[in-house]
Design an enzyme around this catalytic site. Sequence first.
Site, PDB file in Angstrom:
ATOM      1  N   LYS A  16       0.745  -1.356  -0.086  1.00  0.00           N
ATOM      2  CA  LYS A  16       0.056  -0.026  -0.124  1.00  0.00           C
ATOM      3  C   LYS A  16       0.946   1.175   0.124  1.00  0.00           C
ATOM      4  O   LYS A  16       1.822   1.428   0.512  1.00  0.00           O
ATOM      5  CB  LYS A  16      -0.819  -0.074   1.154  1.00  0.00           C
ATOM      6  CG  LYS A  16      -1.774   1.250   1.406  1.00  0.00           C
ATOM      7  CD  LYS A  16      -2.766   0.865   2.560  1.00  0.00           C
ATOM      8  CE  LYS A  16      -3.710   1.826   2.721  1.00  0.00           C
ATOM      9  NZ  LYS A  16      -4.657   1.505   4.043  1.00  0.00           N
ATOM     10  N   SER A  29      -9.253   1.695   3.354  1.00  0.00           N
ATOM     11  CA  SER A  29      -8.636   2.409   2.504  1.00  0.00           C
ATOM     12  C   SER A  29      -7.444   1.521   1.791  1.00  0.00           C
ATOM     13  O   SER A  29      -6.666   2.198   0.818  1.00  0.00           O
ATOM     14  CB  SER A  29      -7.839   3.532   3.290  1.00  0.00           C
ATOM     15  OG  SER A  29      -7.085   3.065   4.231  1.00  0.00           O
ATOM     16  N   SER A  63      -9.508  -0.806   7.424  1.00  0.00           N
ATOM     17  CA  SER A  63      -8.749  -0.536   5.969  1.00  0.00           C
ATOM     18  C   SER A  63      -8.257  -1.615   5.552  1.00  0.00           C
ATOM     19  O   SER A  63      -8.028  -1.756   4.432  1.00  0.00           O
ATOM     20  CB  SER A  63      -7.957   0.616   6.021  1.00  0.00           C
ATOM     21  OG  SER A  63      -8.757   1.863   6.183  1.00  0.00           O
TER      22      SER A  63
END
Lengths: 99, 477
Positions: free
Chosen positions: B81, B156, B180
């Site tokens: 990420k 996210s 997330s």
Amino acid sequence: MNASVRNQGRAAVQPVSRRTCLNLGGMAIGLLLSSAKSLYGQEASVQITSCMTPLAGPAPPAAWNDSVTGLVSVIVDYSKPLRELDLGEIEPAVHFIAR
Amino acid sequence: MADLLVYEPNRVLGRLLKTRKVSPVELLDQFLERIDRLNPGLNAYITVTAESAKRAARVFEKEIMQGRYRGPLHGIPVSVKDMFATRGVRTTAGSKILSEWVPDFDATAVHRLQRAGAVLLGKTNMHEFAYGVTNDNPHYGPVRNPWDTKRVPGGSSGGSAAAVAAGMCAASLGSDTGGSIRIPSACCGTVGLKPTYGRVSRYGAIPLSWTLDHVGPIARSVEDAAILLQALAGPDANDSTASATLPPDYGKDLEKGIAGMCIGVPENYFFEHVDPEIERAVRSASSELERLGARLVPVRVAHLESCAAMEAHITLAEATSYHEPHMRARAYDYGDRVRVNLEAGRYLLATDYVKSQRARSLLQQAFADAFKKTDVLLTPVLPAFPPVIGEVYVQSGAMREHVVDAFLRFNIPFNLTGLPAISVPCGFSSAGLPIGIQIAGMAFDEATVLRVAYAYHATISPHLRPVDVASFPSPVR
């Protein structure tokens, strides 16, 4: 903060200013608490953030104000169960550690 | 044959690599080809590090040929990420503010994956500064859900979950502040583990909320998640909140089965206002666990109604504090929704923040009371399905609610308490959207959480189909 407070002597202005700001800030919070579910007119939401400027820094630009005060009012509204919690002697879950 | 390999679990890929039936370079090429083909449509990656990945794969190929095998992640292509610092590789946090930041260090979690021999494919798209649940990114474009490209993948860590689901990496590294890792895993049909707070170092991860942030893996199987956690977990002098306790062997009891274990099914909060298809799927999963020999135990957990407020006060205050310098200088460079959150953080009371931090201890005690009767808890991950990109309301049973409220609801109790929780796919809706169950355990007892999740996933996985990439539309501009 009105002109008469601003025009007082420096030593006298600061404590009066702080009390005035706190009172205005408290009024703002009171307005949020009492109007939690209502939709703000733009003028009202600008007043809230403007009067908290001494505490919270510059108000958001006008285009953002309604969204910001709206979000804060929603959070304040669903904080009722949290505020009613009796935490007794419970300390914060996050502790400072000396090194 | 090439496409089938990209959907194989790491256990299979690792065996093929170790026995030299496939080289790290060949495997990497398959994933890079897939990224080339699918990323224009899914937008899962912000940065693809093809050249450095090829260099690493060649080094690992030589090592394996020379018998210097590092372990089950050696030669496995993974993504990260884009909020984890990667030396020499742009790290944007999905933002315009950091669009040109090139760190000169690796986050601890990144370093540990590379030390284990993983090949870094690239940096995945994410919700701006991890401050949202849809991955509808105003600067880099929305990530699309591989199961329905009109819908969000959840966030996210949406790019990570979409990439794993679509075979664009073998696994990914994500973060979880209010769900997330678990939210996009449920939306995309992947396995997503939020470990115990402090189990994996946060050093080098751009923070959203220091006291709620967790780091963990997104993978295609529970075994893969355990392999990744093994590489990631452990003390770190660079993170004062990282636990000093060494991690156990997460693979040791993984296949032991769950006969005689107690699975707690909450009677309050977690099944309120839930889409009926999701509730049916989660209840069916609990019946399956019972069939595998576990005992279902009804439990009640107190004080959950305060979770939303606690999360809001803590996240908004900490995030606003972290972003203060950038907000002073470049507020206009934030996306609208993130900016509203950051502005709002200035108007919440310090006393509410402190009360929220105190109430976390109360919530921990409430869960400890529940765990006196049970080994793990079973809940839905989400009360609703992911919305169409651009929509912000979802239908949670009879209740229409904002997607942020809905998606945080069942996840935040485990961020507030720091307890480990995993999202595991349990089937599909009538519209073909994945559904996830959440299994949560006691602090630092990831081994039990993984064991229950493994037992369940082993039963359900033959019924889970991979994403049909042939159905992807042409790249959306």
